[in-house]
Design a protein around this motif. Structure first.
Motif, PDB file in Angstrom:
ATOM      1  N   ASP A 110       0.780  -1.122   0.000  1.00 18.11           N
ATOM      2  CA  ASP A 110      -0.028   0.207  -0.036  1.00 18.11           C
ATOM      3  C   ASP A 110       0.911   1.352  -0.120  1.00 18.11           C
ATOM      4  O   ASP A 110       1.911   1.218   0.726  1.00 18.11           O
ATOM      5  CB  ASP A 110      -0.900  -0.014   1.141  1.00 18.11           C
ATOM      6  N   VAL A 111       0.518   2.117  -0.732  1.00 22.13           N
ATOM      7  CA  VAL A 111       1.527   3.346  -0.870  1.00 22.13           C
ATOM      8  C   VAL A 111       0.495   4.638  -0.659  1.00 22.13           C
ATOM      9  O   VAL A 111      -0.824   4.618  -1.079  1.00 22.13           O
ATOM     10  CB  VAL A 111       1.847   3.625  -2.206  1.00 22.13           C
ATOM     11  N   VAL A 112       0.835   5.674   0.335  1.00 21.76           N
ATOM     12  CA  VAL A 112       0.153   6.792   0.636  1.00 21.76           C
ATOM     13  C   VAL A 112       1.117   7.979   0.235  1.00 21.76           C
ATOM     14  O   VAL A 112       2.452   8.115   0.622  1.00 21.76           O
ATOM     15  CB  VAL A 112      -0.393   6.994   1.963  1.00 21.76           C
ATOM     16  N   LEU A 113       0.592   8.810  -0.381  1.00 19.64           N
ATOM     17  CA  LEU A 113       1.332  10.225  -0.756  1.00 19.64           C
ATOM     18  C   LEU A 113       0.559  11.297   0.060  1.00 19.64           C
ATOM     19  O   LEU A 113      -0.576  11.622  -0.101  1.00 19.64           O
ATOM     20  CB  LEU A 113       1.442  10.457  -2.191  1.00 19.64           C
ATOM     21  N   VAL A 114       1.376  12.174   0.679  1.00 15.15           N
ATOM     22  CA  VAL A 114       0.791  13.214   1.436  1.00 15.15           C
ATOM     23  C   VAL A 114       1.143  14.581   0.874  1.00 15.15           C
ATOM     24  O   VAL A 114       2.615  14.826   0.833  1.00 15.15           O
ATOM     25  CB  VAL A 114       1.189  13.216   2.857  1.00 15.15           C
ATOM     26  N   PHE A 115       0.441  15.312   0.379  1.00 16.69           N
ATOM     27  CA  PHE A 115       0.933  16.426  -0.498  1.00 16.69           C
ATOM     28  C   PHE A 115       0.817  17.616   0.134  1.00 16.69           C
ATOM     29  O   PHE A 115      -0.299  18.033   0.780  1.00 16.69           O
ATOM     30  CB  PHE A 115      -0.338  16.848  -1.742  1.00 16.69           C
ATOM     31  N   MET A 116       1.969  18.291   0.229  1.00 16.73           N
ATOM     32  CA  MET A 116       2.064  19.318   1.253  1.00 16.73           C
ATOM     33  C   MET A 116       2.010  20.713   0.758  1.00 16.73           C
ATOM     34  O   MET A 116       2.071  21.820   1.359  1.00 16.73           O
ATOM     35  CB  MET A 116       3.322  19.293   2.143  1.00 16.73           C
ATOM     36  N   SER A 117       2.226  20.732  -0.730  1.00 15.07           N
ATOM     37  CA  SER A 117       1.897  22.042  -1.595  1.00 15.07           C
ATOM     38  C   SER A 117       0.631  22.025  -2.349  1.00 15.07           C
ATOM     39  O   SER A 117       0.374  20.659  -2.913  1.00 15.07           O
ATOM     40  CB  SER A 117       3.245  22.273  -2.377  1.00 15.07           C
ATOM     41  N   GLU A 118      -0.057  23.197  -2.464  1.00 19.82           N
ATOM     42  CA  GLU A 118      -1.173  23.334  -3.325  1.00 19.82           C
ATOM     43  C   GLU A 118      -0.713  23.085  -4.764  1.00 19.82           C
ATOM     44  O   GLU A 118      -1.472  22.531  -5.732  1.00 19.82           O
ATOM     45  CB  GLU A 118      -1.764  24.585  -3.121  1.00 19.82           C
ATOM     46  N   LYS A 119       0.579  23.538  -5.290  1.00 20.55           N
ATOM     47  CA  LYS A 119       0.851  23.457  -6.649  1.00 20.55           C
ATOM     48  C   LYS A 119       1.012  22.040  -6.937  1.00 20.55           C
ATOM     49  O   LYS A 119       0.539  21.601  -8.262  1.00 20.55           O
ATOM     50  CB  LYS A 119       2.075  24.153  -6.796  1.00 20.55           C
ATOM     51  N   SER A 120       1.406  21.052  -6.192  1.00 21.10           N
ATOM     52  CA  SER A 120       1.909  19.622  -6.585  1.00 21.10           C
ATOM     53  C   SER A 120       0.228  19.073  -6.927  1.00 21.10           C
ATOM     54  O   SER A 120       0.196  18.203  -7.909  1.00 21.10           O
ATOM     55  CB  SER A 120       2.457  18.886  -5.690  1.00 21.10           C
ATOM     56  N   VAL A 121      -0.626  19.477  -6.338  1.00 23.22           N
ATOM     57  CA  VAL A 121      -2.025  18.730  -6.306  1.00 23.22           C
ATOM     58  C   VAL A 121      -2.549  19.271  -7.863  1.00 23.22           C
ATOM     59  O   VAL A 121      -3.191  18.666  -8.300  1.00 23.22           O
ATOM     60  CB  VAL A 121      -3.051  19.307  -5.267  1.00 23.22           C
ATOM     61  N   SER A 122      -2.428  20.722  -7.917  1.00 24.18           N
ATOM     62  CA  SER A 122      -2.820  21.310  -9.264  1.00 24.18           C
ATOM     63  C   SER A 122      -2.354  20.524 -10.375  1.00 24.18           C
ATOM     64  O   SER A 122      -2.909  20.393 -11.199  1.00 24.18           O
ATOM     65  CB  SER A 122      -2.659  22.944  -9.267  1.00 24.18           C
ATOM     66  N   ASP A 123      -0.980  20.240 -10.247  1.00 21.36           N
ATOM     67  CA  ASP A 123      -0.300  19.631 -11.417  1.00 21.36           C
ATOM     68  C   ASP A 123      -0.850  18.235 -11.766  1.00 21.36           C
ATOM     69  O   ASP A 123      -1.113  17.909 -12.830  1.00 21.36           O
ATOM     70  CB  ASP A 123       1.007  19.428 -11.019  1.00 21.36           C
ATOM     71  N   GLY A 127      -2.998  17.281 -15.466  1.00 22.60           N
ATOM     72  CA  GLY A 127      -2.643  16.460 -16.270  1.00 22.60           C
ATOM     73  C   GLY A 127      -1.991  15.267 -15.388  1.00 22.60           C
ATOM     74  O   GLY A 127      -2.411  14.352 -14.823  1.00 22.60           O
ATOM     75  N   LYS A 128      -0.375  15.048 -15.553  1.00 24.54           N
ATOM     76  CA  LYS A 128       0.263  14.266 -14.630  1.00 24.54           C
ATOM     77  C   LYS A 128       1.356  14.828 -14.274  1.00 24.54           C
ATOM     78  O   LYS A 128       1.961  15.750 -14.512  1.00 24.54           O
ATOM     79  CB  LYS A 128       0.380  12.644 -15.481  1.00 24.54           C
ATOM     80  N   ILE A 129       2.008  14.100 -13.052  1.00 26.78           N
ATOM     81  CA  ILE A 129       3.162  14.619 -12.551  1.00 26.78           C
ATOM     82  C   ILE A 129       4.277  13.424 -12.326  1.00 26.78           C
ATOM     83  O   ILE A 129       3.724  12.315 -12.146  1.00 26.78           O
ATOM     84  CB  ILE A 129       3.068  15.448 -11.183  1.00 26.78           C
ATOM     85  N   THR A 130       5.478  13.623 -12.718  1.00 27.41           N
ATOM     86  CA  THR A 130       6.531  12.794 -12.215  1.00 27.41           C
ATOM     87  C   THR A 130       7.138  13.118 -10.768  1.00 27.41           C
ATOM     88  O   THR A 130       7.774  14.240 -10.824  1.00 27.41           O
ATOM     89  CB  THR A 130       7.445  12.648 -13.403  1.00 27.41           C
ATOM     90  N   LEU A 131       7.121  12.073 -10.129  1.00 24.98           N
ATOM     91  CA  LEU A 131       7.629  12.495  -8.678  1.00 24.98           C
ATOM     92  C   LEU A 131       9.110  12.458  -8.592  1.00 24.98           C
ATOM     93  O   LEU A 131       9.902  11.648  -9.260  1.00 24.98           O
ATOM     94  CB  LEU A 131       7.134  11.263  -7.722  1.00 24.98           C
ATOM     95  N   GLY A 132       9.542  13.634  -8.080  1.00 24.92           N
ATOM     96  CA  GLY A 132      11.066  13.871  -8.128  1.00 24.92           C
ATOM     97  C   GLY A 132      11.545  14.966  -9.177  1.00 24.92           C
ATOM     98  O   GLY A 132      12.600  15.509  -8.952  1.00 24.92           O
TER      99      GLY A 132
END
Length: 225
Positions: A110-123, A127-132
């Motif tokens: 199981d994987v959980v990602l916690v988004f701490m910035s609003e920009k990363s959620v908007s991205d 469309g899609k984002i590449t982590l890192g």
């Protein structure tokens, strides 16, 4: 003979969305179970303070990691946005990633990602984002010792966790991509082509029961209960 066959085909066409929608409902139920597990191990789980400060959380239950020399990861789950202090309707997402190195075998985690910035959620919504690459990601801290998130926000946009054998731990997911699963959204909410921005605006009372239970679980986890 032709009429019974046509009738059977018609029944299959009608029932297919229901069956597919059930698959999405099960994904939400599995995500709820992952969140509930967070609450069972407060000293070794995702800190409630991080959930309270988060802009969103992505939950990928049963992500598959497999490989023979060249490895890969694939999972389906949900992204739950938090706005005005409360969690919104879940949006379905897919995570795909690869890795290289000497490895063999397969595992599910199981994987959980916690988004701490609003920009990363908007991205993600755009469309899609590449982590890192598109958003800084780091293995997340565990336990109640993390009581404030101010310093955390300055260090990383996203914190990542994996759950194996009942324990949560930080995990590196650099290079994995996360994007919206529009087909799953349409099946779960019964409206083909529905956009993520429309989903998060839905009232809680209009949500399917599995979605409401997921939001309740997130509220309790953020409260440390």
């Amino acid at each position: 003979m032709r009429k019974p066959i046509l009738l059977l085909l018609a029944l299959l066409l009608v029932s297919s969305p229901v069956v597919a929608g059930e698959k999405e409902s099960q994904t939400v139920r599995d995500a709820t179970e992952v969140v509930q597990e967070i609450m069972k191990i407060p000293e070794k789980g995702i800190p409630p303070a991080m959930l309270r400060s988060a802009h969103a959380v992505a939950i990928i239950p049963g992500m598959i990691k497999a490989g023979f020399i060249v490895g890969g990861k694939y999972g389906r789950g949900v992204l739950v946005l938090k706005k005005n202090g409360d969690w919104k309707a879940p949006v379905f997402v897919r995570m795909i990633g690869g890795s290289f190195g000497w490895q063999i075998g397969a595992q599910s985690t199981d994987v959980v990602l916690v988004f701490m910035s609003e920009k990363s959620v908007s991205d993600v919504f755009s469309g899609k984002i590449t982590l890192g690459a598109d958003a800084a990601v780091a293995a997340g801290p565990v336990g109640r010792r993390v009581e404030g998130a101010t310093d955390i926000k300055l260090r990383s946009e996203i914190y990542s966790y994996s759950r194996s054998r009942g324990l949560f731990a930080g995990v590196s997911l650099e290079g994995a991509s996360l994007d919206i699963d529009h087909a799953a959204d349409g099946l779960f909410y019964g409206r083909e082509g529905i956009m993520p921005q429309s989903i998060v605006k839905r009232s809680v009372t209009s949500l399917p029961v599995p979605a409401r239970r997921l939001l309740d679980a997130l509220r309790q986890a953020a409260a440390g209960r």
